[in-house]
Design a protein around this motif. Structure first.
Motif, PDB file in Angstrom:
ATOM      1  N   ASN A  27       0.911  -1.107   0.027  1.00 11.95           N
ATOM      2  CA  ASN A  27       0.108  -0.003   0.061  1.00 11.95           C
ATOM      3  C   ASN A  27       0.863   1.197   0.007  1.00 11.95           C
ATOM      4  N   SER A  28       1.941   1.397   0.657  1.00 16.27           N
ATOM      5  CA  SER A  28       2.786   2.426   0.864  1.00 16.27           C
ATOM      6  C   SER A  28       3.292   2.368  -0.459  1.00 16.27           C
ATOM      7  N   THR A  29       4.030   1.622  -1.274  1.00 14.38           N
ATOM      8  CA  THR A  29       4.566   1.665  -2.485  1.00 14.38           C
ATOM      9  C   THR A  29       3.445   2.204  -3.561  1.00 14.38           C
ATOM     10  N   SER A  30       2.365   1.824  -3.511  1.00 13.53           N
ATOM     11  CA  SER A  30       1.392   2.231  -4.244  1.00 13.53           C
ATOM     12  C   SER A  30       1.014   3.766  -4.161  1.00 13.53           C
ATOM     13  N   ALA A  31       0.934   4.138  -3.059  1.00 15.20           N
ATOM     14  CA  ALA A  31       0.435   5.492  -2.699  1.00 15.20           C
ATOM     15  C   ALA A  31       1.816   6.529  -3.108  1.00 15.20           C
ATOM     16  N   SER A  32       2.877   6.172  -2.619  1.00 19.30           N
ATOM     17  CA  SER A  32       4.259   6.828  -3.163  1.00 19.30           C
ATOM     18  C   SER A  32       4.335   6.941  -4.648  1.00 19.30           C
ATOM     19  N   ALA A  33       3.570   6.050  -5.372  1.00 21.80           N
ATOM     20  CA  ALA A  33       3.606   5.960  -6.972  1.00 21.80           C
ATOM     21  C   ALA A  33       2.646   7.149  -7.542  1.00 21.80           C
ATOM     22  N   SER A  34       1.793   7.562  -6.772  1.00 20.73           N
ATOM     23  CA  SER A  34       0.798   8.380  -7.254  1.00 20.73           C
ATOM     24  C   SER A  34       0.855   9.670  -6.456  1.00 20.73           C
ATOM     25  N   PRO A  35       1.712  10.634  -6.699  1.00 21.40           N
ATOM     26  CA  PRO A  35       1.700  11.699  -5.917  1.00 21.40           C
ATOM     27  C   PRO A  35       0.471  12.489  -5.577  1.00 21.40           C
ATOM     28  N   GLN A  36       0.098  13.061  -4.418  1.00 25.85           N
ATOM     29  CA  GLN A  36      -0.973  13.826  -3.961  1.00 25.85           C
ATOM     30  C   GLN A  36      -1.000  15.240  -4.625  1.00 25.85           C
ATOM     31  N   VAL A  37      -2.107  15.532  -5.312  1.00 22.33           N
ATOM     32  CA  VAL A  37      -2.362  17.044  -5.715  1.00 22.33           C
ATOM     33  C   VAL A  37      -2.736  17.715  -4.531  1.00 22.33           C
ATOM     34  N   SER A  38      -2.008  18.768  -4.416  1.00 22.79           N
ATOM     35  CA  SER A  38      -2.318  19.605  -3.284  1.00 22.79           C
ATOM     36  C   SER A  38      -1.553  20.956  -3.553  1.00 22.79           C
ATOM     37  N   GLY A  39      -1.935  21.893  -2.665  1.00 23.40           N
ATOM     38  CA  GLY A  39      -1.244  23.166  -2.702  1.00 23.40           C
ATOM     39  C   GLY A  39      -1.816  24.130  -3.793  1.00 23.40           C
ATOM     40  N   SER A  40      -1.186  25.236  -4.065  1.00 19.64           N
ATOM     41  CA  SER A  40      -1.542  26.246  -5.140  1.00 19.64           C
ATOM     42  C   SER A  40      -0.858  26.129  -6.405  1.00 19.64           C
ATOM     43  N   ILE A  41      -1.374  26.663  -7.284  1.00 17.27           N
ATOM     44  CA  ILE A  41      -0.847  26.676  -8.627  1.00 17.27           C
ATOM     45  C   ILE A  41      -1.057  28.306  -9.321  1.00 17.27           C
ATOM     46  N   THR A  42      -0.217  28.636  -9.864  1.00 15.97           N
ATOM     47  CA  THR A  42      -0.403  29.901 -10.617  1.00 15.97           C
ATOM     48  C   THR A  42      -0.270  29.770 -12.246  1.00 15.97           C
ATOM     49  N   VAL A  43      -1.551  30.054 -12.854  1.00 21.25           N
ATOM     50  CA  VAL A  43      -1.760  29.898 -14.436  1.00 21.25           C
ATOM     51  C   VAL A  43      -1.510  31.049 -15.109  1.00 21.25           C
ATOM     52  N   PHE A  44      -0.522  31.397 -15.955  1.00 19.59           N
ATOM     53  CA  PHE A  44      -0.655  32.459 -17.021  1.00 19.59           C
ATOM     54  C   PHE A  44      -1.393  31.820 -17.981  1.00 19.59           C
ATOM     55  N   ALA A  45      -2.440  32.727 -18.435  1.00 18.92           N
ATOM     56  CA  ALA A  45      -3.250  32.463 -19.628  1.00 18.92           C
ATOM     57  C   ALA A  45      -3.701  33.529 -20.392  1.00 18.92           C
ATOM     58  N   ALA A  46      -3.788  33.309 -21.792  1.00 21.84           N
ATOM     59  CA  ALA A  46      -4.285  34.528 -22.522  1.00 21.84           C
ATOM     60  C   ALA A  46      -5.719  35.146 -22.138  1.00 21.84           C
ATOM     61  N   ALA A  47      -5.885  36.099 -22.404  1.00 25.37           N
ATOM     62  CA  ALA A  47      -7.062  36.923 -21.909  1.00 25.37           C
ATOM     63  C   ALA A  47      -8.403  36.206 -22.480  1.00 25.37           C
ATOM     64  N   SER A  48      -8.240  35.924 -23.938  1.00 28.44           N
ATOM     65  CA  SER A  48      -9.439  35.187 -24.344  1.00 28.44           C
ATOM     66  C   SER A  48     -10.024  33.852 -23.370  1.00 28.44           C
ATOM     67  N   LEU A  49      -9.117  33.338 -22.703  1.00 30.84           N
ATOM     68  CA  LEU A  49      -9.353  31.958 -21.861  1.00 30.84           C
ATOM     69  C   LEU A  49     -10.025  32.461 -20.556  1.00 30.84           C
ATOM     70  N   PHE A  92       1.497  27.680 -18.778  1.00 25.39           N
ATOM     71  CA  PHE A  92       1.302  28.769 -19.451  1.00 25.39           C
ATOM     72  C   PHE A  92       0.401  28.572 -20.589  1.00 25.39           C
ATOM     73  N   ALA A  93      -0.706  29.137 -20.778  1.00 25.36           N
ATOM     74  CA  ALA A  93      -1.308  28.881 -22.169  1.00 25.36           C
ATOM     75  C   ALA A  93      -1.708  30.151 -22.798  1.00 25.36           C
ATOM     76  N   ALA A  94      -1.074  29.886 -24.251  1.00 24.77           N
ATOM     77  CA  ALA A  94      -0.912  31.005 -25.121  1.00 24.77           C
ATOM     78  C   ALA A  94      -1.977  30.884 -26.027  1.00 24.77           C
ATOM     79  N   ALA A  95      -2.021  32.159 -26.657  1.00 31.14           N
ATOM     80  CA  ALA A  95      -3.265  32.182 -27.978  1.00 31.14           C
ATOM     81  C   ALA A  95      -2.410  32.049 -29.169  1.00 31.14           C
ATOM     82  N   SER A  96      -1.352  31.677 -29.254  1.00 29.70           N
ATOM     83  CA  SER A  96      -0.564  31.338 -30.548  1.00 29.70           C
ATOM     84  C   SER A  96       0.634  30.695 -30.329  1.00 29.70           C
ATOM     85  N   PRO A  97       1.117  29.689 -31.266  1.00 26.24           N
ATOM     86  CA  PRO A  97       2.436  28.847 -31.080  1.00 26.24           C
ATOM     87  C   PRO A  97       3.555  30.062 -31.000  1.00 26.24           C
ATOM     88  N   ALA A  98       3.400  31.373 -31.754  1.00 26.11           N
ATOM     89  CA  ALA A  98       4.675  32.174 -31.817  1.00 26.11           C
ATOM     90  C   ALA A  98       5.007  32.864 -30.248  1.00 26.11           C
TER      91      ALA A  98
END
Length: 261
Positions: A27-49, A92-98
């Motif tokens: 069980n311990s090995t299984s748990a360590s293989a799947s990291p828990q999603v927690s905490g904060s994230i910052t997403v930079f994204a195009a205004a249209s999103l 980062f989510a951009a509105a163009s490949p450029a």
């Protein structure tokens, strides 16, 4: 007989005891293989999103209790410059490949960006379209006030591509730093029209009318997304990208008017 029963009982107890640590270890090995999603994230994204990603942010926080998604929406070129200058962000989510290339060329992307949606231009007019704008060329009518996105912004670059392909010369009254600012000019009746994305026209509801034009088919923008190399929360960053690309994420985006990649 009593000695035999005692010996069997002792053997069974030892067998049971030895099995318990093994299960716990598994069980311990299984748990360590799947990291828990927690905490904060910052997403930079195009205004249209803004509208669709705000919805996905809420879905993400509901799926992973205790997490927090903070967004920085703006012109993709400005966001890319901030990232390469060291601004802390996870996705980062951009509105163009450029504009995405600015980040990856600087070595700030983690992995290869993937296109998750596309977007098409549309002309936003005042409600009821009082100037009777029906074509891209109509934007050159004398006295008509038009706002465009800055040429360095993906929506502005796409608009210039459509105008050039149509051999149309257009001088707007203002160049805006992101698509939402260009749309706001129409909503506030500061201009008669603006070239924005069809998703922005849809998000504005009755505040503007939308006019489709065939030249937009040759200037469709692809939207790439990537986790950033120095992401403070890499595990949550990958989980957010997975949500964006999932069936649930695709539904939110297509409902907002985005095209499939």
């Amino acid at each position: 007989m009593l000695l035999a029963l005692t010996a069997c009982s002792s053997s069974d107890d030892k067998s049971s005891d030895s099995a318990t640590p093994s299960a716990a270890s598994t069980n311990s090995t299984s748990a360590s293989a799947s990291p828990q999603v927690s905490g904060s994230i910052t997403v930079f994204a195009a205004a249209s999103l803004k509208e669709s990603f705000s919805t996905l942010g809420k879905q993400f926080e509901a799926a992973y209790p205790g997490t927090k998604v903070t967004f920085n929406f703006g012109g993709s070129d400005t966001l890319a410059a901030s990232i390469t200058a060291g601004a802390p962000a996870d996705v980062f989510a951009a509105a163009s490949p450029a504009t995405m290339k600015t980040v990856t060329d600087a070595g700030d992307g983690a992995g290869t960006p993937t296109t998750f949606v596309r977007n098409q231009l549309e002309i936003a007019t005042l409600p009821g379209n009082p100037q009777h704008i029906a074509t891209l060329k109509d934007l050159t009518k004398p006295g008509l006030k038009v706002a465009l996105c800055a040429k360095t912004v993906p929506c502005g670059s796409a608009a210039q591509k459509a105008l050039t392909a149509s051999h149309i010369s257009l001088t707007p009254v203002s160049y805006e730093q992101d698509v939402k600012s260009a749309l706001t000019k129409v909503e506030l009746k500061e201009v008669d029209a603006s070239v924005v994305y069809q998703t922005d026209v849809k998000a504005a509801g009755g505040k503007v009318d939308g006019v489709q034009f065939p030249e937009s088919a040759g200037a469709i923008n692809a939207y790439p997304i990537v986790a950033l190399k120095d992401a403070p929360n890499a595990t949550a960053a990958e989980a957010f990208i997975a949500l964006v690309k999932s069936a649930e994420g695709r539904k939110v985006l297509t409902d907002a008017g985005f095209l499939n990649p």
